[in-house]
Motif scaffolding. Structure first.
Motif: not given
Length: 255
Positions: A39-44, A46-57
């Motif tokens: 029940g949570n595949t999209h809105h309008g 918009l298919l993906a909305h990912n918030e990423d935190r990525i460490a050095p390297g």
């Protein structure tokens, strides 16, 4: 409000699904990867909305995409991008990137900083969003724009758009004629008029704010998102200095 259908669906930061790899934490607004939410595949659109935190390297090694409009906004740090079409560079806060995968592209996305003296070495924080293009099978394309000067006013700035009204604007072009991404960095106390569209997706990336719709105010904190449907022209008031991303979409999947 019993008996009333709300035009806003608030999704709190802590309720998002999380995927973790070595050096990466990715929080998903929608069903993504092995996090299957029917029940949570999209809105309008918009298919993906990912918030990423990525460490050095750390980062994403070379992988493939097809027929996807990929829009990336960096909140902190620096993202190194390289693709099979020969594009390579860095994306830092205040710049937007659009990758049109078209008939097929491979790219890598990694933390760009190796010098620990660089302030950006502390960590990479970004939001990446995926949508379907209007015309599948097109040639892959890439565009990047610096919006720092435009953002200084504190108002919403068009960061990516396929709408004819935004031709010649500061943002990148999008292969979708009915969608636009707005970004803003309002100071505390600033009131912003949000677009009037069939679908809105409001993601508060930093700070705190109050979203006002016809059926009342909604408090938002960093990482929260609101999905609006036929909500007229809502407003958002920054209660602290804030940063937000707003998708304006005039149709949903299937028209």
């Amino acid at each position: 409000m019993s008996g009333t259908t709300r035009t806003v669906d608030v999704r709190r930061a802590g309720d998002r699904a999380v995927t973790a790899w070595p050096g990466i934490e990715s929080r998903h607004a929608f069903s993504f990867g092995h996090h299957h939410e029917p029940g949570n595949t999209h809105h309008g659109l918009l298919l993906a909305h990912n918030e990423d935190r990525i460490a050095p390297g750390a980062g994403y090694d070379t992988h493939a995409h097809r027929d996807t409009e990929i829009v990336t906004w960096v909140l902190a740090g620096a993202l190194a991008h390289a693709d099979s079409e020969g594009h390579a560079g860095e994306l830092r806060p205040g710049s937007v990137q659009r990758v049109s995968a078209g008939r097929g592209i491979e790219h890598s996305e990694r933390h760009a900083v190796t010098d620990t003296a660089d302030p950006a070495a502390a960590g990479l924080h970004l939001v990446q969003m995926w949508l379907l293009p209007d015309s599948p099978g097109a040639a892959p394309d890439h565009e990047q724009r610096d919006l720092c000067a435009a953002l200084a006013c504190g108002d919403l700035v068009v960061a990516a758009s396929g709408m004819a009204r935004d031709d010649g604007g500061p943002g990148v072009r999008l292969g979708i004629a009915s969608a636009a991404l707005h970004v803003g960095r309002p100071p505390a106390g600033r009131v912003l008029d949000l677009p009037d569209a069939e679908y809105l997706h409001v993601h508060l990336a930093r700070g705190a704010a109050e979203l006002t719709v016809a059926d009342g105010p909604v408090a938002l904190r960093a990482g929260d998102a609101a999905r609006l449907r036929a909500a007229g022209r809502p407003t958002l008031t920054a209660t602290t200095d804030a940063e937000l991303l707003v998708w304006e979409m005039h149709e949903g999947l299937g028209g």
